[in-house]
Design a protein around this motif. Structure first.
Motif, PDB file in Angstrom:
ATOM      1  N   THR A   1       0.842  -1.202   0.000  1.00  0.00           N
ATOM      2  CA  THR A   1       0.000   0.000   0.000  1.00  0.00           C
ATOM      3  C   THR A   1       0.871   1.244   0.000  1.00  0.00           C
ATOM      4  OG1 THR A   1      -1.572  -1.235   1.342  1.00  0.00           O
ATOM      5  CG2 THR A   1      -1.894   1.159   1.178  1.00  0.00           C
ATOM      6  N   PHE A   2       1.853   1.220   0.897  1.00  0.00           N
ATOM      7  CA  PHE A   2       2.769   2.365   0.986  1.00  0.00           C
ATOM      8  C   PHE A   2       3.482   2.568  -0.343  1.00  0.00           C
ATOM      9  CE2 PHE A   2       5.444   5.366   2.984  1.00  0.00           C
ATOM     10  CZ  PHE A   2       6.735   5.146   2.531  1.00  0.00           C
ATOM     11  N   ASN A   3       3.898   1.481  -0.942  1.00  0.00           N
ATOM     12  CA  ASN A   3       4.618   1.531  -2.212  1.00  0.00           C
ATOM     13  C   ASN A   3       3.750   2.140  -3.307  1.00  0.00           C
ATOM     14  OD1 ASN A   3       7.066   1.046  -3.377  1.00  0.00           O
ATOM     15  ND2 ASN A   3       6.579  -1.029  -4.036  1.00  0.00           N
ATOM     16  N   ILE A   4       2.514   1.668  -3.338  1.00  0.00           N
ATOM     17  CA  ILE A   4       1.605   2.148  -4.384  1.00  0.00           C
ATOM     18  C   ILE A   4       1.345   3.635  -4.214  1.00  0.00           C
ATOM     19  CG2 ILE A   4      -0.789   2.022  -5.220  1.00  0.00           C
ATOM     20  CD1 ILE A   4      -0.600  -1.031  -4.621  1.00  0.00           C
ATOM     21  N   ILE A   5       1.135   4.050  -2.966  1.00  0.00           N
ATOM     22  CA  ILE A   5       0.881   5.482  -2.718  1.00  0.00           C
ATOM     23  C   ILE A   5       2.079   6.314  -3.139  1.00  0.00           C
ATOM     24  CG2 ILE A   5       0.515   7.223  -0.917  1.00  0.00           C
ATOM     25  CD1 ILE A   5      -1.147   5.087   0.557  1.00  0.00           C
ATOM     26  N   MET A   6       3.247   5.855  -2.766  1.00  0.00           N
ATOM     27  CA  MET A   6       4.465   6.626  -3.118  1.00  0.00           C
ATOM     28  C   MET A   6       4.647   6.693  -4.623  1.00  0.00           C
ATOM     29  SD  MET A   6       5.734   7.843  -0.438  1.00  0.00           S
ATOM     30  CE  MET A   6       7.197   8.502  -1.158  1.00  0.00           C
ATOM     31  N   MET A   7       4.397   5.570  -5.281  1.00  0.00           N
ATOM     32  CA  MET A   7       4.553   5.545  -6.745  1.00  0.00           C
ATOM     33  C   MET A   7       3.519   6.447  -7.404  1.00  0.00           C
ATOM     34  SD  MET A   7       7.100   3.878  -7.768  1.00  0.00           S
ATOM     35  CE  MET A   7       8.293   3.603  -6.522  1.00  0.00           C
ATOM     36  N   LEU A   8       2.315   6.454  -6.846  1.00  0.00           N
ATOM     37  CA  LEU A   8       1.275   7.327  -7.405  1.00  0.00           C
ATOM     38  C   LEU A   8       1.666   8.789  -7.264  1.00  0.00           C
ATOM     39  CD1 LEU A   8      -2.108   5.698  -6.329  1.00  0.00           C
ATOM     40  CD2 LEU A   8      -1.344   6.171  -8.656  1.00  0.00           C
TER      41      LEU A   8
ATOM     42  N   PHE B   1       4.663   9.928  -6.918  1.00  0.00           N
ATOM     43  CA  PHE B   1       5.797  10.171  -7.810  1.00  0.00           C
ATOM     44  C   PHE B   1       5.321  10.340  -9.248  1.00  0.00           C
ATOM     45  CE2 PHE B   1      10.051  10.342  -9.063  1.00  0.00           C
ATOM     46  CZ  PHE B   1      10.296   9.469 -10.103  1.00  0.00           C
ATOM     47  N   SER B   2       4.362   9.512  -9.644  1.00  0.00           N
ATOM     48  CA  SER B   2       3.824   9.622 -11.004  1.00  0.00           C
ATOM     49  C   SER B   2       3.140  10.963 -11.202  1.00  0.00           C
ATOM     50  CB  SER B   2       2.800   8.514 -11.271  1.00  0.00           C
ATOM     51  OG  SER B   2       3.331   7.270 -10.959  1.00  0.00           O
ATOM     52  N   LEU B   3       2.448  11.418 -10.172  1.00  0.00           N
ATOM     53  CA  LEU B   3       1.769  12.715 -10.262  1.00  0.00           C
ATOM     54  C   LEU B   3       2.762  13.837 -10.492  1.00  0.00           C
ATOM     55  CD1 LEU B   3      -1.017  12.669  -7.556  1.00  0.00           C
ATOM     56  CD2 LEU B   3      -1.312  13.033 -10.010  1.00  0.00           C
ATOM     57  N   THR B   4       3.885  13.759  -9.797  1.00  0.00           N
ATOM     58  CA  THR B   4       4.886  14.834  -9.955  1.00  0.00           C
ATOM     59  C   THR B   4       5.434  14.847 -11.371  1.00  0.00           C
ATOM     60  OG1 THR B   4       6.732  13.454  -9.243  1.00  0.00           O
ATOM     61  CG2 THR B   4       5.596  14.718  -7.538  1.00  0.00           C
ATOM     62  N   ILE B   5       5.387  13.699 -12.044  1.00  0.00           N
ATOM     63  CA  ILE B   5       5.877  13.651 -13.425  1.00  0.00           C
ATOM     64  C   ILE B   5       4.770  14.072 -14.391  1.00  0.00           C
ATOM     65  CG2 ILE B   5       6.707  12.099 -15.244  1.00  0.00           C
ATOM     66  CD1 ILE B   5       8.070  10.496 -13.003  1.00  0.00           C
ATOM     67  N   ILE B   6       3.555  13.627 -14.111  1.00  0.00           N
ATOM     68  CA  ILE B   6       2.454  13.922 -15.033  1.00  0.00           C
ATOM     69  C   ILE B   6       1.985  15.359 -14.886  1.00  0.00           C
ATOM     70  CG2 ILE B   6       0.073  13.325 -15.630  1.00  0.00           C
ATOM     71  CD1 ILE B   6       0.685  10.497 -14.641  1.00  0.00           C
ATOM     72  N   TYR B   7       2.035  15.897 -13.654  1.00  0.00           N
ATOM     73  CA  TYR B   7       1.461  17.213 -13.418  1.00  0.00           C
ATOM     74  C   TYR B   7       2.012  18.309 -14.327  1.00  0.00           C
ATOM     75  CZ  TYR B   7       0.608  21.733 -11.381  1.00  0.00           C
ATOM     76  OH  TYR B   7       0.292  23.054 -11.230  1.00  0.00           O
TER      77      TYR B   7
END
Lengths: 292, 550
Positions: free
Chosen positions: A15-22, A24-30
């Motif tokens: 869960t923690f991993n998924i949240i962190m990856m999400l 992180f992905s947001l910082t790239i997509i934003y």
């Protein structure tokens, strides 16, 4: 008891991993979403930060781009450059990597060593320019394709991949009467799709993004590539502090929306192309990195 | 066998290295054509006349000129078929081959490779000096300038005394320096009049107490009326206003000299700067100064103040006065800053206050000029042209003289394009015959071959007449009031060695003091260190330069 503890721990970690990856992905997509939003916004609304949904949609920025003469020629020139590069780079890299993958090639290590030498040392910008000019390549698309035709790094990755192919496949083909070229293009190349796709991706992305060489070698604006125009539009407003004497041009500035639209216009093809080769990318790099 | 293989491998490597070393260009050397190497002797008596004769253009010849278009200056690439390129081809009987170069670095590559266009441009005196000494630029003797660019030669010295001294390297002229036309104007001081009105302040602050009162009210009394504590009195550029209120002009990124007691002093190490820093520190601690002042006021790093346009701060003082020219008041062009505010909040734009500096303890109002006297952008002629085709060099000088020094109409045409097609004479705020560009035109001035393409250094008087819109705005908005010129305008010999480090030291120390990382007492240590790091040497040079000029 232990199994449920492990299961709980694993769940928490996932869960923690998924949240962190999400996140992180947001910082790239934003940034990309922000630019897309700004490109459809009017000048008034795009001055506000954190604007993901445009409040006042306009297509004026894109209309300006499509009506700008050099933007279209830039696109055409870039596609021309990439098309030539894809064919020639792949051909040259394959034809270089394959012989070097054969251990029985005389002075193989010497030749490889000389090629690796070029990865670390080069003649420099001025000698390179003089060479390109003296070959009559200035102001032609060949000045953008030929100087960097064979990337030593790509060649080495491809060579390593070829070395991992069992020699029995070639031997059985030769027993059937195939010559070296036939073996290469009809046996080796078809099974080397991962590495070829990887080199293809690097070539496409590298040539799409390249602007410095075009800036140096191309002075005719009708032959200039897209990234040079993109660079010019994006940073033209930031040069004000350098241009004390350019008081004529400083009374205007490129709107932020137009800058954003130009960036989207220039990056969209790569974004569309990448998913088709993504699966080969990591696989190809990892396989090609085995043994030397 | 192994030994034999090794020997063969060594032979292969050595032979390849020999082949690489043998690859030399077969192009002729450039030095062979320089006069000093040809062994020619010129009769001393008619040397000047012969030189002038050598440079004389042939009126019947169509010269093909590789004309530089530096895109970071002109703004756009230009094609050979562009409207104004055709215009100048016809007018001067030449064929301009436009060489589009993206920026100075790319031009330097061309110069190093021997592919430089017939016109060369460079920025900064150090770079100009270098290429002059490297024999890249042609010397322009005064006799040649008098003969083929008389308007510029005489006019520039007359309107800007000492001009030609700024272009000399070892006593010889190699090109034209750029003059900043707007040195008579200071940086603009713009207050948010809408906010001040809501706070009960009816006019722009002119004294220290008024300024202090305005700052605190802007930060504490919610002028944007959104019940959120999100506004501040000032940000980065407002610091200039504070320094000047204490009697010292302390610009952000350069050294500034003020006259004091018959000499010059460096303002950033003066006691007035220390007092100003102490006050600024208090503003920071009281959250009156925008905490993000460190990164500047522009979201994207330009000079337009996004923080002011978005209503975050109450005052800004950006670099160019013509970026703040109001809309709907009959001016030719609305300032970029006003355009931003207008689109955000038209009421705010209509109530902007264009203020004078704050009266300092000496009873005067002083403020930094918006630019120095010179832009230090040099333009010259390629030495190869002067050596091989001196008549072409003469032609280039004639073109420059006509465009930049003959009359205002030609200059306006060079900037905007053809009269009647791209611009007309109009009346602006009662002033007649003001050239104004037509709106809604396809293609920018740069793309059609206008803007800066044909300019080398227009006469200031012609520029004021041919492109007067900014002068009209500057005078109408009283941007001359309080302008204090930098007492030292020429580059000092030690500046190239020490200036960058000293400015960095100053910035770091000032930031540390303001943000509280170091106490105000640190200022005295800063002064000591500043002087030790080369500051004393620069001060000594400045004082002797100042006294020599008096």
């Amino acid at each position: 008891m232990n199994k449920s503890k492990v299961y709980l721990g694993s769940m928490i970690f996932d869960t923690f991993n998924i949240i962190m990856m999400l996140l992180f992905s947001l910082t790239i997509i934003y940034p990309f979403l922000y630019l897309a939003s700004m490109s459809f916004s009017t000048t008034a609304t795009n001055l506000n930060p954190l604007n993901l949904i445009p409040r006042a949609i306009t297509y004026e920025n894109y209309k300006t781009i499509f009506n700008t003469k050099f933007m279209l020629t830039g696109y055409i020139n870039t596609f021309e450059r990439i098309s030539l590069a894809i064919v020639l780079v792949l051909l040259a890299t394959i034809l270089t990597a394959y012989p070097l993958s054969k251990k029985y090639l005389p002075y193989r290590s010497v030749i490889t060593g000389l090629m690796v030498f070029t990865m670390f040392f080069s003649g420099g910008l001025i000698p390179k320019y003089i060479l390109v000019r003296s070959l009559g390549l200035r102001d032609t698309v060949w000045s953008l394709v030929l100087p960097g035709l064979i990337s030593t790094y790509s060649m080495l990755i491809m060579r390593n991949y070829f070395m991992s192919i069992p020699s029995e496949m070639e031997e059985s083909a030769k027993v059937d009467g195939a010559n070296d070229y036939r073996v290469l293009f009809q046996i080796i190349v078809p099974i080397s799709k991962p590495i070829i796709a990887t080199v293809l991706l690097w070539t496409v992305v590298g040539h799409w993004n390249a602007w410095f060489d075009a800036m140096i070698y191309i002075s005719d604006s009708s032959k200039q590539v897209l990234q040079v125009f993109l660079r010019h539009i994006v940073i033209s407003g930031y040069m004000e502090k350098e241009l004390e004497e350019s008081t004529v041009m400083m009374s205007t500035s490129v709107p932020e929306g137009l800058r954003a639209a130009t960036i989207i216009y220039a990056t969209l093809p790569v974004v569309c192309f990448y998913p088709f080769v993504q699966k080969y990318f990591v696989k190809g790099i990892m396989v090609g990195s085995l043994k030397g | 066998m192994k030994k034999l293989n090794r020997i063969i491998a060594c032979i292969i490597i050595i032979s390849m290295l020999v082949m690489l070393a043998a690859c030399t260009s077969s192009s002729e050397t450039k030095e062979s054509n320089s006069p000093e190497k040809t062994g020619e002797t010129v009769p001393a008596k008619s040397e000047e006349e012969l030189l002038v004769e050598k440079y004389k253009p042939d009126p019947n010849k169509t010269y093909e000129i590789d004309w530089l278009n530096l895109m970071n200056i002109n703004g756009s690439p230009v094609e050979n078929t562009a409207e104004m390129v055709q215009y100048w081809n016809e007018k001067f009987n030449v064929r301009l081959n436009i060489i589009n170069v993206e920026k100075d670095d790319a031009l330097n590559v061309l110069i190093a490779a021997g592919d430089a266009p017939d016109i060369i441009s460079t920025r900064g005196f150090a770079a100009y000096q270098k290429i002059a000494k490297d024999k890249v630029l042609a010397e322009l003797p005064e006799s040649i300038l008098k003969a083929y660019a008389p308007n510029l030669f005489i006019g520039l010295e007359k309107e800007q005394p000492g001009y030609w001294n700024t272009t000399k390297v070892d006593g010889k002229i190699y090109g034209f320096n750029s003059i900043s036309y707007y040195t008579i104007y200071r940086k603009p001081i713009i207050w948010n009049g809408l906010y001040l009105e809501r706070l009960g302040i009816t006019k722009a602050p002119s004294t220290f107490d008024e300024m202090n009162d305005a700052f605190y009210k802007l930060a504490k009394n919610d002028p944007d009326q959104n019940n959120v504590d999100d506004t501040y009195g000032l940000s980065r550029t407002g610091l200039d206003l504070v320094f000047s209120a204490f009697g010292a002009v302390v610009p952000d990124g350069k050294l500034f000299w003020q006259e004091k007691d018959g000499s010059v002093v460096l303002t950033c190490i003066q006691p007035e700067a220390k007092e100003a820093l102490n006050y600024i520190k208090k503003l920071y601690d009281d959250k009156v100064l925008d905490p993000e002042f460190v990164t500047g006021e522009s979201a994207k790093g330009g000079s337009v103040s996004d923080a002011f346009i978005n209503g975050k701060i109450g005052v800004c003082t950006t670099s160019w006065f013509f970026q703040w020219v109001p809309a709907n008041q009959g001016f030719v062009a609305v300032g970029v800053g006003n355009q931003g505010v207008l689109k955000n909040n038209p009421e705010m734009e209509s109530k902007l206050m264009y203020a004078d500096p704050i009266t300092n303890p000496n009873g005067t109002k002083i403020y930094e000029p918006c630019c120095d006297n010179y832009g230090w952008r040099f333009r010259g002629i390629n030495k190869d042209v002067a050596d091989k085709e001196p008549d072409k060099a003469g032609k280039i000088l004639q073109i420059w003289d006509t465009v930049n020094g003959s009359d205002a109409h030609t200059l306006t045409t060079a900037i905007y394009g053809s009269e009647g097609k791209r611009w007309d004479y109009t009346t602006v705020r009662g002033i007649k015959n003001v050239p104004a560009k037509r709106l809604g035109l396809a293609g920018s001035d740069g793309v059609i071959g206008g803007n800066m393409l044909m300019l080398c250094q227009p006469l200031p008087s012609l520029y004021a007449e041919g492109y007067p819109q900014n002068f009209i705005a500057g005078d109408a908005l009283n941007y001359r009031n309080g302008m204090l010129p930098n007492a030292i305008q020429v580059p000092l010999p030690s500046c190239s060695e020490y200036e960058a480090e000293l400015i960095k030291l100053k910035k770091d120390t000032y930031m540390s003091i303001i943000t509280g990382k170091k106490p105000i007492e640190e200022f005295d240590n800063f002064v000591e260190q500043f002087l030790k790091m080369g500051g004393q040497k620069i001060i000594d040079e400045a004082v002797s330069t100042y006294k020599a000029s008096k």
